[in-house]
Design a protein around this motif. Sequence first.
Motif, PDB file in Angstrom:
ATOM      1  N   ASP A  80       0.851  -1.187   0.000  1.00 36.80           N
ATOM      2  CA  ASP A  80       0.000   0.000   0.000  1.00 36.80           C
ATOM      3  C   ASP A  80       0.891   1.243   0.000  1.00 36.80           C
ATOM      4  OD1 ASP A  80       0.681   0.738   2.731  1.00 36.80           O
ATOM      5  OD2 ASP A  80      -0.634  -0.880   3.381  1.00 36.80           O
ATOM      6  N   GLU A  81       0.277   2.400  -0.091  1.00 38.77           N
ATOM      7  CA  GLU A  81       1.019   3.638  -0.346  1.00 38.77           C
ATOM      8  C   GLU A  81       1.699   4.256   0.874  1.00 38.77           C
ATOM      9  OE1 GLU A  81      -1.656   6.789  -1.587  1.00 38.77           O
ATOM     10  OE2 GLU A  81      -3.225   6.026  -0.270  1.00 38.77           O
TER      11      GLU A  81
ATOM     12  N   SER B 188      10.099  11.428  -7.907  1.00 38.89           N
ATOM     13  CA  SER B 188      10.651  10.132  -8.312  1.00 38.89           C
ATOM     14  C   SER B 188      10.031   8.996  -7.500  1.00 38.89           C
ATOM     15  CB  SER B 188      12.174  10.138  -8.131  1.00 38.89           C
ATOM     16  OG  SER B 188      12.714   8.871  -8.398  1.00 38.89           O
ATOM     17  N   VAL B 189       9.846   9.213  -6.181  1.00 39.68           N
ATOM     18  CA  VAL B 189       9.198   8.198  -5.332  1.00 39.68           C
ATOM     19  C   VAL B 189       7.753   7.995  -5.782  1.00 39.68           C
ATOM     20  CG1 VAL B 189       8.478   7.630  -2.982  1.00 39.68           C
ATOM     21  CG2 VAL B 189      10.684   8.723  -3.362  1.00 39.68           C
ATOM     22  N   PHE B 190       7.086   9.093  -6.111  1.00 36.92           N
ATOM     23  CA  PHE B 190       5.698   9.006  -6.586  1.00 36.92           C
ATOM     24  C   PHE B 190       5.619   8.202  -7.888  1.00 36.92           C
ATOM     25  CE2 PHE B 190       2.247  10.649  -9.237  1.00 36.92           C
ATOM     26  CZ  PHE B 190       1.153  10.460  -8.400  1.00 36.92           C
TER      27      PHE B 190
ATOM     28  N   ARG C  71       4.866   0.649  -9.887  1.00 37.97           N
ATOM     29  CA  ARG C  71       4.700  -0.634  -9.220  1.00 37.97           C
ATOM     30  C   ARG C  71       3.232  -1.024  -9.053  1.00 37.97           C
ATOM     31  NH1 ARG C  71       9.021  -2.779  -6.405  1.00 37.97           N
ATOM     32  NH2 ARG C  71      10.952  -1.581  -6.527  1.00 37.97           N
ATOM     33  N   GLY C  72       2.345  -0.103  -9.361  1.00 40.14           N
ATOM     34  CA  GLY C  72       0.919  -0.408  -9.203  1.00 40.14           C
ATOM     35  C   GLY C  72       0.513  -0.582  -7.755  1.00 40.14           C
TER      36      GLY C  72
END
Length: 671
Positions: free
Chosen positions: A356-357, A378-380, A386-387
């Motif tokens: 999860d996020e 970049s992390v976003f 990765r879905g």
Amino acid sequence: METLLLSGGNACRFHNFSTRSSPVSPLNPNTLKIKNYKCCCKLTSSTTTVQEFDQNSIHISSPSTSNNKNRAQKTAVSSSPSYSERKSTIVQVQNAPNLESALSRYGAILKVQDLNAIMRYFGNSYRWKDVLELFAWMEKHGKLNIGSYSSFIKFMGKGRNPIKALEAYNSIQDETTRINVSVCNSILGCLIRNGKSKSSFELFDQMKQSGLLPDAVTYSTLLSGCMKGKDGYSKAIQLVQEMNHNGLKMDTVIYGSLLAICASNNRCEDAEAYFQQMKNEGYSPNEFHYSSLLNAYSVEGNHSKADALVKDMKSAGLVPNKVSLTTLLKVYVRGGLFEKARVLLVELETLGYAQDEMPYCLLMDALAKAGHMDEAKSVFDDLEARGVKSDGYCHSIMISAFCRSRRMEEAKQLARDFEARYEKYDLVMLNTLLRAYCGGGEMESVMHLLRKMDELSISPDNNTFHILIKYFCKEKLYQLAYKTMVDMDSKGYHPNEELGSALIQNLGKVGAAAEAFAVYNILRYSKRALCRALHGRILNILISGGLLKDAYVVVKDNVEQISRSSLKKFALSFMKSGNVNLINDVVKVLHNSGYKIDQEVCGMAISRYVGEPEKKQLLVQLLQWMSGQGYVVDSASRNLILKNSHLFGRHLISDILAKQHKMSKELKIQT
């Protein structure tokens, strides 16, 4: 059937003779031999007389009477449904398409415990409507016990219906049931679960006064209500002290709650003390305890202590789980250790704990707030690639970050992406989207979101109003900004002074003096000290707009905070065209503030009165007051008064002017 026999002070248990396969005969009226029975105690002899029996313990009937009685008992038993039959009925009621019909058909044969079992089934299946209907039926037919109330209240708490839970609790007439610890724990837990911690503590005090004897579950329940709120920690300490006073011991659940409370109240040292106390008392900390202490370390980003704690956790044979590792990630990002955080995020991905996020959001938000926008983006992007399962929280973080960095085009694009992908909105997300669209000047999108709020019945909060008012001012829609602020005030929210002051100034520029004064009053009644300059600013706007009566209110309430130049401007304007009935009041207010009224102002006031002879009494009062305060009428005003003395009374005017002349001479001598 069993009967107790007393012999020599000891109790022996005998089965009723009618249960044997063959009758006992003959019966001797004097003595009764009892054979082939074993007593649980030693008899004094193998034969016992009837007279030796306790007559309250045994009754021997004639053979015919005994047989009739047994037949009646067998008939009654056969007419009562067996447990297996009731169990089958319970299942039928649980699965019935129409609960009302099922209860009408089977309710009479079901016992209270059966109905409670059905209620638990409904509750555990989240069938809140059926729980309500069943409880109402049980209440109507008097089939309620402590378990019924306790279960119903608990399920109403889970179903977010505390009102029904309170109605049920308040309907309890039996005082013993009302203070039953199980029932009390249920209603206290219900209130806390639904954000009513204050009401829960108030009710707890009432319960104790009525005779409640709280148990450890009671205190554990109340401690969970101390997680939030400014005084949560102090309340928790009071509960622990009260619990110890009542002789109740701490357990791992209560220690866990205390650690979480310490973490949420930024009391790291206290959390460490409770953690050590728990270990000293022989309790072994579990993953939850370690995670709570890690959370306390995350407040200050104390990564060294966090690393040591994880090492201690592993040495205790515990494997860090998703919660503890995610909490450790929080420690790293708050401590600014972004490289360690990235490494830990990879470990979470490898272990399957980053599905999860949340861990991505922790790192993303910290990077953005530290000014590393490209790294946060970049992390976003990695999360998107990765879905990872997301509720849109990652979008909210990045949209807000873009808005703070003035990257409005990216903020708008991400906002559109969110709206295209998600249908679920909440107030936080709506405010985030509004900020993006307002910052980018997207009026159509702003109006679309406001309509969406209405459709979803989502009420705006303080942030919503501030975002909209700033945007409307930016777009020079000052009347719309004003109406928004009035709506804001009507809903109990107070604008900050900077925003209100800016709106006042802009309304003044477009000649909307009345609206500007309304905003001023909103700020004034918001129970905060206003900047001195704001009073002078609104005063000038009101003077320019001709709202001199409102201007007088501002002067009267804030005369010491208004500059002399603004007071002079107000005085001249009021003497010229203000309400003639208030001229004397205005003069006195200015004088009492220490402002020296010059002859120009006095002359204008006298001229106004001369022009309205029906106000002669006010002129006389002004002249008398001037004499008493040392103000001298200038020659032009004196001549004007003498010329019109027939309108005001020659004799009275002569006396007043004579006093004025004498005072003028004395002043000249002094100078």
